[in-house]
Write a protein that holds these residues in place. Structure first.
Motif, PDB file in Angstrom:
ATOM      1  N   GLY A 191       0.807  -1.209   0.000  1.00 39.64           N
ATOM      2  CA  GLY A 191       0.000   0.000   0.000  1.00 39.64           C
ATOM      3  C   GLY A 191       0.841   1.260   0.000  1.00 39.64           C
ATOM      4  N   VAL A 192       1.935   1.253   0.761  1.00 41.66           N
ATOM      5  CA  VAL A 192       2.839   2.407   0.802  1.00 41.66           C
ATOM      6  C   VAL A 192       3.475   2.620  -0.571  1.00 41.66           C
ATOM      7  CG1 VAL A 192       4.984   3.290   1.778  1.00 41.66           C
ATOM      8  CG2 VAL A 192       3.274   2.274   3.275  1.00 41.66           C
TER       9      VAL A 192
ATOM     10  N   LEU B 107       3.680 -12.410  -9.797  1.00 47.25           N
ATOM     11  CA  LEU B 107       4.444 -13.037  -8.708  1.00 47.25           C
ATOM     12  C   LEU B 107       3.568 -13.687  -7.641  1.00 47.25           C
ATOM     13  CD1 LEU B 107       7.338 -10.466  -8.125  1.00 47.25           C
ATOM     14  CD2 LEU B 107       7.299 -12.500  -9.574  1.00 47.25           C
ATOM     15  N   GLN B 108       2.251 -13.440  -7.681  1.00 48.28           N
ATOM     16  CA  GLN B 108       1.375 -13.996  -6.659  1.00 48.28           C
ATOM     17  C   GLN B 108       1.492 -15.519  -6.552  1.00 48.28           C
ATOM     18  OE1 GLN B 108      -2.232 -13.532  -4.079  1.00 48.28           O
ATOM     19  NE2 GLN B 108      -0.139 -12.911  -4.246  1.00 48.28           N
ATOM     20  N   GLY B 109       1.383 -16.205  -7.693  1.00 48.54           N
ATOM     21  CA  GLY B 109       1.441 -17.659  -7.687  1.00 48.54           C
ATOM     22  C   GLY B 109       2.761 -18.192  -7.164  1.00 48.54           C
ATOM     23  N   LEU B 110       3.860 -17.483  -7.446  1.00 57.41           N
ATOM     24  CA  LEU B 110       5.177 -17.925  -6.992  1.00 57.41           C
ATOM     25  C   LEU B 110       5.255 -17.995  -5.472  1.00 57.41           C
ATOM     26  CD1 LEU B 110       8.165 -18.602  -7.487  1.00 57.41           C
ATOM     27  CD2 LEU B 110       8.628 -16.138  -7.555  1.00 57.41           C
ATOM     28  N   PHE B 111       4.730 -16.994  -4.791  1.00 56.53           N
ATOM     29  CA  PHE B 111       4.784 -16.984  -3.330  1.00 56.53           C
ATOM     30  C   PHE B 111       3.846 -18.035  -2.723  1.00 56.53           C
ATOM     31  CE2 PHE B 111       6.615 -12.704  -3.988  1.00 56.53           C
ATOM     32  CZ  PHE B 111       7.731 -12.831  -3.164  1.00 56.53           C
TER      33      PHE B 111
ATOM     34  N   MET C 249       1.872  -9.059  -2.774  1.00 60.86           N
ATOM     35  CA  MET C 249       1.541  -9.124  -4.193  1.00 60.86           C
ATOM     36  C   MET C 249       0.040  -9.022  -4.424  1.00 60.86           C
ATOM     37  SD  MET C 249       4.397  -9.173  -5.752  1.00 60.86           S
ATOM     38  CE  MET C 249       5.000  -8.162  -4.385  1.00 60.86           C
ATOM     39  N   SER C 250      -0.762  -9.652  -3.566  1.00 60.15           N
ATOM     40  CA  SER C 250      -2.216  -9.570  -3.752  1.00 60.15           C
ATOM     41  C   SER C 250      -2.705  -8.144  -3.536  1.00 60.15           C
ATOM     42  CB  SER C 250      -2.941 -10.538  -2.812  1.00 60.15           C
ATOM     43  OG  SER C 250      -2.774 -10.173  -1.461  1.00 60.15           O
ATOM     44  N   THR C 251      -2.107  -7.439  -2.570  1.00 61.40           N
ATOM     45  CA  THR C 251      -2.492  -6.048  -2.334  1.00 61.40           C
ATOM     46  C   THR C 251      -2.055  -5.165  -3.498  1.00 61.40           C
ATOM     47  OG1 THR C 251      -2.315  -6.332   0.058  1.00 61.40           O
ATOM     48  CG2 THR C 251      -2.245  -4.079  -0.777  1.00 61.40           C
ATOM     49  N   LEU C 252      -0.827  -5.374  -3.966  1.00 62.84           N
ATOM     50  CA  LEU C 252      -0.319  -4.597  -5.097  1.00 62.84           C
ATOM     51  C   LEU C 252      -1.230  -4.756  -6.311  1.00 62.84           C
ATOM     52  CD1 LEU C 252       2.302  -2.866  -5.320  1.00 62.84           C
ATOM     53  CD2 LEU C 252       3.334  -4.786  -6.530  1.00 62.84           C
ATOM     54  N   ALA C 253      -1.656  -6.001  -6.555  1.00 65.33           N
ATOM     55  CA  ALA C 253      -2.500  -6.265  -7.716  1.00 65.33           C
ATOM     56  C   ALA C 253      -3.931  -5.780  -7.508  1.00 65.33           C
ATOM     57  CB  ALA C 253      -2.498  -7.766  -8.021  1.00 65.33           C
TER      58      ALA C 253
ATOM     59  N   VAL D 261      -0.078   0.431 -13.848  1.00 68.00           N
ATOM     60  CA  VAL D 261      -0.228  -0.800 -14.621  1.00 68.00           C
ATOM     61  C   VAL D 261       0.967  -1.722 -14.394  1.00 68.00           C
ATOM     62  CG1 VAL D 261      -0.383  -1.749 -16.952  1.00 68.00           C
ATOM     63  CG2 VAL D 261      -1.692   0.290 -16.353  1.00 68.00           C
ATOM     64  N   THR D 262       2.165  -1.165 -14.274  1.00 67.45           N
ATOM     65  CA  THR D 262       3.349  -1.976 -14.011  1.00 67.45           C
ATOM     66  C   THR D 262       3.242  -2.681 -12.670  1.00 67.45           C
ATOM     67  OG1 THR D 262       4.751  -0.509 -15.335  1.00 67.45           O
ATOM     68  CG2 THR D 262       5.848  -1.935 -13.727  1.00 67.45           C
ATOM     69  N   PHE D 263       2.787  -1.971 -11.647  1.00 63.46           N
ATOM     70  CA  PHE D 263       2.621  -2.583 -10.329  1.00 63.46           C
ATOM     71  C   PHE D 263       1.573  -3.701 -10.359  1.00 63.46           C
ATOM     72  CE2 PHE D 263       4.205   1.476  -8.093  1.00 63.46           C
ATOM     73  CZ  PHE D 263       5.475   0.935  -7.947  1.00 63.46           C
ATOM     74  N   ILE D 264       0.482  -3.482 -11.094  1.00 64.00           N
ATOM     75  CA  ILE D 264      -0.540  -4.523 -11.221  1.00 64.00           C
ATOM     76  C   ILE D 264       0.063  -5.769 -11.871  1.00 64.00           C
ATOM     77  CG2 ILE D 264      -2.735  -5.145 -12.288  1.00 64.00           C
ATOM     78  CD1 ILE D 264      -3.471  -2.159 -12.218  1.00 64.00           C
TER      79      ILE D 264
END
Length: 406
Positions: A270-271, A292-296, A319-323, A283-286
């Motif tokens: 969030g920060v 990378l979500q699946g990797l973690f 990653m879920s928050t970023l997306a 869009v890059t952050f999404i």
């Protein structure tokens, strides 16, 4: 400047009221999750209890979205909060009378889910109606930061509350915290917005909202990614009571640590998002979050040590928050105001009910294969879906449309 949106009095009051309520919610969620594990020692029941709280979002939240587009939003929000206070009081009284076995807990959680289904869409919609438009992305990001700070603080306070005043006392505290949001809604100024002018019944207008999403490829892609992240990524996080108790044997203190780590991951993401003003950066952050979500999640499945599991959970939450927050900001920025309630209610259905659906399915599967194997499978599926959508999309920089244009 990050979080400049806090200079706006309306948004600050609204966020402050929500903060108090969120702390109570996380305290209660910790208590409910731990109580369901204590009563059954079953990952299936843990998943079902989570599902009961959020499954109503799948079936009825979109119908409430239609009402939001038709009604005065302040009055609607206040009515929803009063219903939530009533249902949470019922949970406390049921426990105090000694009637809260696992089946009664399931029934109470269904009622809580109905109240949440009514309020979740308006909570997301009001961010757009209260925050200054030029700081909308910042407001949504700050909401995510505060939500995850409460996710860090709430479980810790919940653990202390459970051990000192018990599960019932924790339920009572959560009921009282709803007053914070209620007071905020009574004083904030809400911008007038366009209301749905089309005739027809609730189902007709809901179909209109679905057609609006389907006719906009970018929105449809964001919804597909949201479902994958919610069900296959965050669905694993909903099984943390089972991981803490059944895999790492760390008890309620271990559960509090894992939930706090997840909260910390959300805070960091969030920060990072809070300083985003350029569309291309968002869009890059999404893209990074989805890819990378699946990797973690996969890493969590292979984690044999508590520390490695905690690091994996931090990554899943970040990653879920970023997306998801990035996608919500992109969605809110481009929505037609007359469809906002319906689209946001469907968005809330995927982001909130999705993890519950995932927890139920993954928890049932874990009874046969074990939690680590389920996490591995979930991680692989999440990576395949997300990377496939990103690769074929025109909205993302790695997509075929971007290559064609470039």
């Amino acid at each position: 400047m990050a979080f400049e949106v806090l200079k706006d009095r309306n948004y600050a009051l609204y966020l402050g009221g929500n903060t108090v309520s969120w702390i109570g919610t996380w305290m209660q969620r910790t208590a409910i999750g731990w109580l369901s594990w204590e009563l059954t020692e079953s990952s299936t029941w843990v998943g079902l209890i989570v599902l009961a709280q959020y499954l109503p979002l799948v079936f009825i939240a979109p119908l409430f979205g239609v009402l939001i587009d038709r009604m005065d939003r302040r009055r609607y929000a206040i009515a929803c909060l009063l219903v939530q206070i009533l249902f949470n009081t019922g949970l406390f009284v049921t426990h105090a009378l000694g009637f809260l076995n696992i089946h009664a807990l399931l029934a109470c959680c269904v009622l809580l889910g109905i109240g949440n289904a009514a309020y979740q869409p308006i909570r997301l919609t009001l961010i757009h109606d209260i925050a200054p438009r030029e700081f909308l992305t910042q407001a949504i990001s700050l909401n995510a930061v505060v939500f995850n700070v409460t996710r860090l603080v709430g479980p810790a306070l919940g653990g202390v509350s459970i051990s000192t005043i018990g599960v019932g006392g924790t339920f009572l505290i959560n009921t009282l915290t709803f007053l914070g949001t209620l007071l905020a809604l009574l004083v904030v100024q809400i911008r007038p917005t366009a209301r749905s002018q089309k005739g027809g019944g609730v189902l007709f207008q809901l179909r209109e909202g679905l057609r609006y999403i389907k006719s906009t490829p970018k929105f449809l892609e964001l919804f597909i990614l949201s479902v994958a992240i919610a069900v296959l990524g965050r669905g694993v996080l909903e099984l943390l009571p089972a991981f803490a108790g059944g895999v790492f044997h760390s008890g309620s203190s271990g559960l509090a640590i894992l939930m706090a780590v997840a909260g910390a991951g959300g805070i960091v993401a969030g920060v990072v998002l809070s300083g985003t003003t350029r569309r291309s950066t968002l869009v890059t952050f999404i893209t990074i979050g989805c890819a990378l979500q699946g990797l973690f999640v996969l890493m969590l499945g292979f984690s044999s040590q508590f520390l490695l599991a905690a690091l994996s959970i931090f990554g899943i939450a970040a990653m879920s928050t970023l997306a998801s927050i990035g996608m919500q900001a992109a969605l809110q920025a481009d929505l037609d105001g007359a469809f906002r309630g319906r689209v946001v209610s469907l968005w809330g259905m995927t982001t909130v009910a999705g993890p519950a659906v995932g927890a139920s399915l993954l928890g049932a599967l874990a009874q046969m294969t074990g939690l680590p194997a389920v996490a591995v499978l979930s991680g692989v599926l999440c990576a395949v879906v997300c990377c496939g959508v990103i690769w074929r999309s025109r909205f993302f920089p790695l997509g075929s449309g971007a290559r064609a244009v470039g």
